[in-house]
Design an enzyme around this catalytic site. Structure first.
Site, mmCIF file in Angstrom:
data_model
loop_
_atom_site.group_PDB
_atom_site.id
_atom_site.type_symbol
_atom_site.label_atom_id
_atom_site.label_comp_id
_atom_site.label_asym_id
_atom_site.label_seq_id
_atom_site.Cartn_x
_atom_site.Cartn_y
_atom_site.Cartn_z
ATOM 1 N N CYS A 1 -26.236 3.401 -11.530
ATOM 2 C CA CYS A 1 -25.332 4.544 -11.665
ATOM 3 C C CYS A 1 -26.064 5.732 -12.297
ATOM 4 C CB CYS A 1 -24.134 4.133 -12.514
ATOM 5 S SG CYS A 1 -23.040 5.514 -12.871
ATOM 6 N N GLU A 20 0.818 -1.216 0.000
ATOM 7 C CA GLU A 20 0.000 0.000 0.000
ATOM 8 C C GLU A 20 0.849 1.262 0.000
ATOM 9 O OE1 GLU A 20 -3.021 0.453 -0.705
ATOM 10 O OE2 GLU A 20 -3.525 -1.657 -0.793
ATOM 11 N N TYR A 61 8.837 9.644 -4.930
ATOM 12 C CA TYR A 61 8.194 9.984 -3.645
ATOM 13 C C TYR A 61 8.969 9.340 -2.490
ATOM 14 C CZ TYR A 61 4.462 11.421 -6.740
ATOM 15 O OH TYR A 61 3.755 12.016 -7.743
ATOM 16 N N ASP A 105 -9.406 6.500 -2.557
ATOM 17 C CA ASP A 105 -8.404 7.214 -3.356
ATOM 18 C C ASP A 105 -9.098 7.888 -4.541
ATOM 19 O OD1 ASP A 105 -9.050 5.143 -5.004
ATOM 20 O OD2 ASP A 105 -7.005 4.412 -5.284
ATOM 21 N N CYS A 157 -19.920 -2.882 -16.408
ATOM 22 C CA CYS A 157 -19.865 -2.434 -15.009
ATOM 23 C C CYS A 157 -20.977 -3.050 -14.160
ATOM 24 C CB CYS A 157 -19.980 -0.918 -14.970
ATOM 25 S SG CYS A 157 -19.935 -0.270 -13.294
ATOM 26 N N GLN A 162 0.447 6.898 -5.313
ATOM 27 C CA GLN A 162 0.853 7.704 -6.484
ATOM 28 C C GLN A 162 1.636 6.905 -7.525
ATOM 29 O OE1 GLN A 162 0.116 11.051 -6.322
ATOM 30 N NE2 GLN A 162 -0.279 11.252 -4.156
ATOM 31 N N THR A 163 1.589 5.603 -7.485
ATOM 32 C CA THR A 163 2.447 4.811 -8.380
ATOM 33 C C THR A 163 1.645 3.690 -9.027
ATOM 34 O OG1 THR A 163 4.214 5.266 -6.808
ATOM 35 C CG2 THR A 163 4.692 3.646 -8.500
ATOM 36 N N CYS A 173 -19.118 1.214 -19.300
ATOM 37 C CA CYS A 173 -20.352 1.026 -18.527
ATOM 38 C C CYS A 173 -21.012 -0.314 -18.847
ATOM 39 C CB CYS A 173 -21.321 2.178 -18.784
ATOM 40 S SG CYS A 173 -20.614 3.770 -18.326
ATOM 41 N N TYR A 221 -6.373 7.124 3.436
ATOM 42 C CA TYR A 221 -6.533 6.066 2.421
ATOM 43 C C TYR A 221 -5.727 4.813 2.797
ATOM 44 C CZ TYR A 221 -5.962 3.110 -1.525
ATOM 45 O OH TYR A 221 -5.943 1.986 -2.307
ATOM 46 N N CYS A 241 -14.375 1.728 -14.628
ATOM 47 C CA CYS A 241 -14.819 3.119 -14.490
ATOM 48 C C CYS A 241 -13.611 4.033 -14.618
ATOM 49 C CB CYS A 241 -15.537 3.322 -13.156
ATOM 50 S SG CYS A 241 -16.409 4.894 -13.092
HETATM 51 S S1 SF4 Z 1 -21.825 2.631 -14.985
HETATM 52 FE FE1 SF4 Z 1 -21.167 4.334 -13.732
HETATM 53 S S2 SF4 Z 1 -19.735 3.428 -12.290
HETATM 54 FE FE2 SF4 Z 1 -20.000 1.989 -13.955
HETATM 55 S S3 SF4 Z 1 -18.355 2.443 -15.407
HETATM 56 FE FE3 SF4 Z 1 -20.168 3.594 -16.046
HETATM 57 S S4 SF4 Z 1 -19.916 5.575 -15.081
HETATM 58 FE FE4 SF4 Z 1 -18.549 4.179 -14.010
#
Ligand code: SF4
Length: 358
Positions: free
Chosen positions: A213, A42, A87, A143, A207, A47-48, A204, A125, A197
């Protein structure tokens, strides 16, 4: 009309966990339950990118297999193992934290928010990621990727890169983490942000959150998240001298223990003042740093590098000693290094690039 997911029970943990099982990334730190290894991963991931971290993670654990080995190691070895990962305060904090863990916590990574937040280098985080992944604590790990998902799913038009808004996203995430299986839930969100995402062209269709969403339903994916305009990044100029002794060894100096690239090694020199002549600036810097008078010869190379808050061009010049021995005036240490010594010393990326060119 689609309701705000908050009104319908938040994020569907089961669906996310099933997606994670099917599509989650296979990563070396996911093959262990050892909190030490999870902690190292972690910190390295801050940042990497994941693919940059993997070889460092594997080498680091071979060299420092547990928190006792890390606490015992000289700081220079830890910095050397971190070379080019960037860093660098992360490496110093890790080393400092290892000493605290062995000294105050009996060698066990703390498993409460209060205790883990006392360690250097651990913010909200990282604390959330370690506590949830290593100890199944029901805390969020928020994050930039997770803020992006939340901004889209809940149609939150607050800039996700504005630290003043982070509390809002943190509290939103905290209200969603399930009491059980927080590890899988948080890692599912991390992977969803990294692979589906994405900032540009979110997928989407693939997803697991598409049905709830708001951004997807309102066709706002390209307008969310809102980003605050980043300030222009200034460019600075720095100079360095290649000074050799009669055995051909190169003069190198250690940076102070605080500040940019603390405790790393470099060529003598530093940042120029605004509009300062480079040769005159280099003479001034070497005098201030080492108490040496030098003549500046021809320019050997210029190297560019970008840090988070500024870019720098380093101009490397031949230098010739008038007289005197180098004294550690504005640096804690200096040495005449043979090529083999140079390989062993921790050098930042730009100094390693300059060293290779000469
Ligand atoms: S449905 Fe919403 S959460 Fe899923 S990839 Fe698309 S924008 Fe992102």
């Amino acid at each position: 009309m689609l309701k705000n997911p908050h009104e319908t029970g938040g994020l569907p943990a089961r669906r996310l966990l099933a997606w994670y099982k099917r599509c989650g990334r296979t990563l070396p730190w996911r093959e262990t339950a050892d909190p030490y290894r999870i902690w190292i991963s972690e910190i390295m991931l801050q940042q990497t990118r994941v693919d940059t971290v993997i070889p460092y993670y594997e080498r680091f654990l071979k060299q420092f297999p547990d928190v006792f080995a890390l606490a015992r190691a000289p700081l220079q070895d830890v910095l050397k193992a971190w070379e080019n990962l960037g860093y660098y305060s992360r490496a110093r904090h890790l080393h400092e934290a290892a000493k605290i863990i062995t000294g105050r916590f009996g060698g066990r990574i703390p498993n409460t928010l209060e205790a883990i937040r006392t360690l250097p280098g651990i913010g909200d985080y990282t604390a959330g990621a370690i506590l949830s992944i290593a100890f199944e604590r029901a805390v969020p790990a928020v994050d930039g990727n997770v803020r992006r998902i939340l901004s889209r799913v809940f149609a939150v038009a607050k800039p996700i890169n504005d630290p003043g808004e982070h509390r809002h996203f943190f509290e939103l995430a905290a209200s969603l983490v399930p009491k059980k299986r927080a590890s899988g839930f948080n890692q599912a969100l991390m992977d969803l942000g990294a692979t589906v995402c994405r900032a540009k062209n979110p997928d989407c269709g693939a997803c697991p959150l598409a049905s709830l969403c708001l951004a997807h339903h309102r066709h706002l994916q390209d307008r969310l998240p809102v980003m605050r305009k980043a300030p222009a990044i200034p460019r600075r100029q720095s100079v360095a001298a290649v000074l050799r002794n009669d055995k051909g060894r190169l003069l190198v100096v250690q940076r102070p223990a605080e500040g940019l690239l603390a405790s790393f090694w470099k060529l003598p020199g530093g940042f120029l003042k605004d509009h300062e002549n480079p040769e005159a600036g280099l003479r001034r810097l070497v005098r201030e740093e080492l108490g040496l008078s030098i003549r500046v010869g021809k320019k050997i190379a210029s190297v560019d590098h970008a840090y988070t808050h500024f870019r720098v061009t380093l101009h490397v010049y031949e230098g010739f000693l008038f007289n005197g021995k180098p004294a550690a005036k504005r640096c804690p240490n200096r040495q005449w290094a043979a090529a083999a010594d140079l390989k062993k010393l921790p050098l930042s990326k730009i100094d390693r690039m300059a060293a290779k060119l000469i």
